[in-house]
Design a protein around this motif. Structure first.
Motif, mmCIF file in Angstrom:
data_model
loop_
_atom_site.group_PDB
_atom_site.id
_atom_site.type_symbol
_atom_site.label_atom_id
_atom_site.label_comp_id
_atom_site.label_asym_id
_atom_site.label_seq_id
_atom_site.Cartn_x
_atom_site.Cartn_y
_atom_site.Cartn_z
ATOM 1 N N GLY A 1 54.134 50.504 30.716
ATOM 2 C CA GLY A 1 55.506 50.950 30.526
ATOM 3 C C GLY A 1 56.405 49.734 30.415
ATOM 4 N N ALA A 2 57.640 49.968 29.962
ATOM 5 C CA ALA A 2 58.588 48.859 29.818
ATOM 6 C C ALA A 2 59.992 49.356 30.147
ATOM 7 C CB ALA A 2 58.530 48.281 28.404
ATOM 8 N N ILE A 3 60.855 48.414 30.558
ATOM 9 C CA ILE A 3 62.215 48.764 30.952
ATOM 10 C C ILE A 3 63.155 47.597 30.620
ATOM 11 C CG2 ILE A 3 61.887 47.962 33.341
ATOM 12 C CD1 ILE A 3 63.646 50.413 34.196
ATOM 13 N N ALA A 4 64.339 47.958 30.131
ATOM 14 C CA ALA A 4 65.400 46.975 29.884
ATOM 15 C C ALA A 4 66.561 47.322 30.806
ATOM 16 C CB ALA A 4 65.850 47.021 28.420
ATOM 17 N N LEU A 5 67.007 46.330 31.577
ATOM 18 C CA LEU A 5 68.057 46.519 32.582
ATOM 19 C C LEU A 5 69.242 45.611 32.289
ATOM 20 C CD1 LEU A 5 65.756 46.158 35.722
ATOM 21 C CD2 LEU A 5 66.470 48.289 34.629
ATOM 22 N N PRO B 1 47.442 49.247 41.796
ATOM 23 C CA PRO B 1 48.696 48.505 42.023
ATOM 24 C C PRO B 1 49.258 48.019 40.692
ATOM 25 C CG PRO B 1 46.821 47.155 42.633
ATOM 26 C CD PRO B 1 46.278 48.522 42.281
ATOM 27 N N VAL B 2 50.575 47.917 40.642
ATOM 28 C CA VAL B 2 51.236 47.472 39.419
ATOM 29 C C VAL B 2 51.993 46.175 39.644
ATOM 30 C CG1 VAL B 2 51.448 49.785 38.431
ATOM 31 C CG2 VAL B 2 53.301 48.880 39.853
ATOM 32 N N SER B 3 52.232 45.476 38.553
ATOM 33 C CA SER B 3 53.061 44.278 38.545
ATOM 34 C C SER B 3 54.100 44.441 37.440
ATOM 35 C CB SER B 3 52.220 43.032 38.243
ATOM 36 O OG SER B 3 51.257 42.829 39.233
ATOM 37 N N PHE B 4 55.256 43.841 37.663
ATOM 38 C CA PHE B 4 56.311 43.827 36.659
ATOM 39 C C PHE B 4 56.496 42.382 36.226
ATOM 40 C CE2 PHE B 4 56.913 47.755 38.833
ATOM 41 C CZ PHE B 4 57.338 48.626 37.845
ATOM 42 N N LEU B 5 56.375 42.159 34.924
ATOM 43 C CA LEU B 5 56.461 40.828 34.343
ATOM 44 C C LEU B 5 57.486 40.852 33.218
ATOM 45 C CD1 LEU B 5 52.597 40.414 33.965
ATOM 46 C CD2 LEU B 5 53.991 39.536 35.835
ATOM 47 N N GLY C 1 57.130 56.715 34.595
ATOM 48 C CA GLY C 1 58.588 56.702 34.574
ATOM 49 C C GLY C 1 59.190 56.512 35.945
ATOM 50 N N LEU C 2 58.620 57.141 36.942
ATOM 51 C CA LEU C 2 59.123 56.993 38.307
ATOM 52 C C LEU C 2 58.930 55.566 38.819
ATOM 53 C CD1 LEU C 2 57.976 60.409 39.735
ATOM 54 C CD2 LEU C 2 60.343 59.620 39.522
ATOM 55 N N HIS C 3 57.836 54.938 38.444
ATOM 56 C CA HIS C 3 57.621 53.534 38.817
ATOM 57 C C HIS C 3 58.662 52.630 38.158
ATOM 58 C CE1 HIS C 3 53.765 54.968 40.287
ATOM 59 N NE2 HIS C 3 53.598 53.800 40.882
ATOM 60 N N LEU C 4 58.962 52.894 36.894
ATOM 61 C CA LEU C 4 59.961 52.090 36.188
ATOM 62 C C LEU C 4 61.339 52.263 36.815
ATOM 63 C CD1 LEU C 4 58.737 52.778 32.551
ATOM 64 C CD2 LEU C 4 58.582 50.588 33.760
ATOM 65 N N ILE C 5 61.696 53.481 37.149
ATOM 66 C CA ILE C 5 62.992 53.734 37.787
ATOM 67 C C ILE C 5 63.034 53.093 39.167
ATOM 68 C CG2 ILE C 5 64.496 55.539 38.716
ATOM 69 C CD1 ILE C 5 63.516 57.292 36.320
ATOM 70 N N ALA C 6 61.947 53.199 39.919
ATOM 71 C CA ALA C 6 61.888 52.563 41.243
ATOM 72 C C ALA C 6 62.057 51.052 41.115
ATOM 73 C CB ALA C 6 60.568 52.904 41.931
ATOM 74 N N PHE C 7 61.492 50.467 40.061
ATOM 75 C CA PHE C 7 61.651 49.033 39.849
ATOM 76 C C PHE C 7 63.116 48.689 39.589
ATOM 77 C CE2 PHE C 7 61.831 45.313 37.065
ATOM 78 C CZ PHE C 7 61.307 44.372 37.918
ATOM 79 N N LYS D 1 57.842 44.401 31.542
ATOM 80 C CA LYS D 1 56.704 45.269 31.262
ATOM 81 C C LYS D 1 56.031 45.571 32.595
ATOM 82 C CE LYS D 1 53.757 41.266 30.290
ATOM 83 N NZ LYS D 1 52.969 40.569 29.279
ATOM 84 N N MET D 2 55.451 46.743 32.683
ATOM 85 C CA MET D 2 54.685 47.123 33.864
ATOM 86 C C MET D 2 53.217 47.151 33.463
ATOM 87 S SD MET D 2 54.882 50.538 36.263
ATOM 88 C CE MET D 2 54.355 51.648 34.969
ATOM 89 N N VAL D 3 52.411 46.438 34.225
ATOM 90 C CA VAL D 3 50.979 46.382 33.982
ATOM 91 C C VAL D 3 50.245 46.721 35.276
ATOM 92 C CG1 VAL D 3 51.177 44.646 32.144
ATOM 93 C CG2 VAL D 3 50.803 43.914 34.506
#
Length: 156
Positions: free
Chosen positions: A60-64, A12-16, A92-98, A49-51
């Motif tokens: 992974g990381a994402i800026a929105l 499982p992942v978390s986004f922080l 990448g798919l997890h980041l896009i889904a987020f 960040k995704m951990v």
């Protein structure tokens, strides 16, 4: 849930919120062309960040950027140890889904846009694997039905 390439186990992942110390401590060997610190403190911009849940290592990381009717992905990047599915697959798919999930949370029905590098391989990935529509000049758009599917597949 992220799939570990070797063990075939799901995690499982978390986004922080990504913090400046994360960039300094964990992202030195990431792509030098991307300066994550450029996104801190910008109005309407969120950086995550995704951990793997229970672990501090960034996968992974994402800026929105919040726009009037969608979320725009300014930057997304998998950790070097995940490129080409080396450790975890589908980062990448997890980041896009987020990004789709954040769009839903703020009332934009999952609408997400991003500017793809115009490399044929990337455009093909976004259209065929992600399900985005290409509107020319690298502009990719993910609409509600695809957004819902991505969230269901990668974040539940």
């Amino acid at each position: 849930m992220l799939l570990h390439r070797d063990s075939k186990e799901y995690y499982p992942v978390s986004f922080l919120s990504l913090q400046p110390y994360d960039v300094k401590e964990q992202m030195q060997d990431w792509d030098e062309a991307f300066d994550w610190t450029d996104y801190f403190g910008r109005p309407g911009v969120e950086v995550y960040k995704m951990v793997v849940s229970g672990n501090d290592e960034i996968q992974g990381a994402i800026a929105l950027a919040r726009k009037e009717d969608h979320v725009f992905i300014l930057l997304l990047e998998g950790a070097p140890h995940n490129r080409f599915g080396k450790t975890f697959k589908y980062v990448g798919l997890h980041l896009i889904a987020f990004a789709c999930k954040r769009s839903m949370e703020i009332g934009h029905e999952g609408a997400v846009a991003l500017e793809s590098k115009t490399k044929p391989k990337l455009l093909s990935y976004y259209t065929q694997v992600v399900g985005a529509k290409h509107y020319g000049s690298g502009l990719m758009v993910i609409e509600e039905p695809i957004a819902e599917e991505l969230v269901m597949l990668y974040l539940t």
